[in-house]
Design a protein around this motif. Structure first.
Motif, PDB file in Angstrom:
ATOM      1  N   THR A  33       0.865  -1.172   0.000  1.00  0.00           N
ATOM      2  CA  THR A  33       0.000   0.000   0.000  1.00  0.00           C
ATOM      3  C   THR A  33       0.906   1.228   0.000  1.00  0.00           C
ATOM      4  O   THR A  33       1.917   1.269   0.696  1.00  0.00           O
ATOM      5  N   SER A  49      -3.430  11.075   0.714  1.00  0.00           N
ATOM      6  CA  SER A  49      -4.134  10.017  -0.007  1.00  0.00           C
ATOM      7  C   SER A  49      -3.363   8.720   0.107  1.00  0.00           C
ATOM      8  O   SER A  49      -2.157   8.724   0.365  1.00  0.00           O
ATOM      9  N   CYS A  50      -4.060   7.602  -0.069  1.00  0.00           N
ATOM     10  CA  CYS A  50      -3.389   6.318  -0.141  1.00  0.00           C
ATOM     11  C   CYS A  50      -4.083   5.453  -1.189  1.00  0.00           C
ATOM     12  O   CYS A  50      -5.230   5.719  -1.575  1.00  0.00           O
ATOM     13  N   ILE A  51      -3.369   4.425  -1.625  1.00  0.00           N
ATOM     14  CA  ILE A  51      -3.871   3.577  -2.701  1.00  0.00           C
ATOM     15  C   ILE A  51      -3.492   2.135  -2.420  1.00  0.00           C
ATOM     16  O   ILE A  51      -2.400   1.847  -1.920  1.00  0.00           O
ATOM     17  N   GLY A  55      -4.240  -0.706  -6.959  1.00  0.00           N
ATOM     18  CA  GLY A  55      -4.773   0.582  -7.384  1.00  0.00           C
ATOM     19  C   GLY A  55      -6.286   0.611  -7.442  1.00  0.00           C
ATOM     20  O   GLY A  55      -6.866   1.608  -7.845  1.00  0.00           O
ATOM     21  N   THR A  58      -8.878   3.605  -3.181  1.00  0.00           N
ATOM     22  CA  THR A  58      -8.143   4.786  -2.739  1.00  0.00           C
ATOM     23  C   THR A  58      -8.874   5.455  -1.578  1.00  0.00           C
ATOM     24  O   THR A  58     -10.079   5.259  -1.391  1.00  0.00           O
ATOM     25  N   TYR A  60      -8.891   9.486   0.320  1.00  0.00           N
ATOM     26  CA  TYR A  60      -8.412  10.867   0.228  1.00  0.00           C
ATOM     27  C   TYR A  60      -8.763  11.641   1.496  1.00  0.00           C
ATOM     28  O   TYR A  60      -9.823  11.434   2.094  1.00  0.00           O
ATOM     29  N   SER A  71      -2.542   7.621  -8.154  1.00  0.00           N
ATOM     30  CA  SER A  71      -2.535   6.477  -9.062  1.00  0.00           C
ATOM     31  C   SER A  71      -1.186   5.780  -8.942  1.00  0.00           C
ATOM     32  O   SER A  71      -0.247   6.319  -8.341  1.00  0.00           O
ATOM     33  N   ALA A 106      -7.409  -0.177   0.300  1.00  0.00           N
ATOM     34  CA  ALA A 106      -6.974   1.054   0.945  1.00  0.00           C
ATOM     35  C   ALA A 106      -7.949   1.356   2.079  1.00  0.00           C
ATOM     36  O   ALA A 106      -9.162   1.348   1.878  1.00  0.00           O
TER      37      ALA A 106
END
Length: 129
Positions: A33, A49-51, A55, A58, A60, A71, A106
């Motif tokens: 991650t 943010s994380c993903i 992908g 996500t 935010y 991305s 995520a």
């Protein structure tokens, strides 16, 4: 040895755009991650943010929803942050972070600094009005 390196920061006028990049080496990138954080002078580091690993999901921070897009390209071992409609309050050092994740999801803790164990050195973003 794991290395995380950010790039793409710079000076931009309010309302403009920037795209940050992050490359990671020494790890199996698609097992991790990834997250973006920022820290303004005199303030604590905050999650942007994380993903998830693939992908597909996500998270935010409210302050960037609708303006920033995270991305990743696992083939290139790269993470991106497209930042649009920039504001002076977005001025900060931006950091990329990585954590091994057994699941492809995520989650909210992905915006917390304690969640991650690998960090880059940061890239400066300055937005002027």
């Amino acid at each position: 040895q794991v290395q995380v390196v950010e790039s793409g920061g710079g000076l931009v006028q309010a309302g403009g755009s920037l795209r940050l990049s992050c490359t990671a080496s020494g790890l199996t990138f698609d097992d991790y991650t990834m997250g973006w954080f920022r820290q303004a002078p005199g303030k604590e580091r905050e999650g942007v943010s994380c993903i998830s690993r693939s992908g597909s999901s996500t998270v935010y921070a409210d302050s960037v929803k609708g303006r920033f897009t995270i991305s990743r390209d696992n083939a290139k071992k790269s993470l991106y942050l497209q930042m649009n409609s920039l504001k002076p309050e977005d001025t900060a050092m931006y950091y990329c972070a990585a954590v091994f994740s057994p699941i492809d999801l995520a989650v909210a803790p992905g915006l917390e600094t304690w969640f991650y164990n690998y960090w880059g050195q940061g890239t400066q973003v300055t937005v002027y009005s």
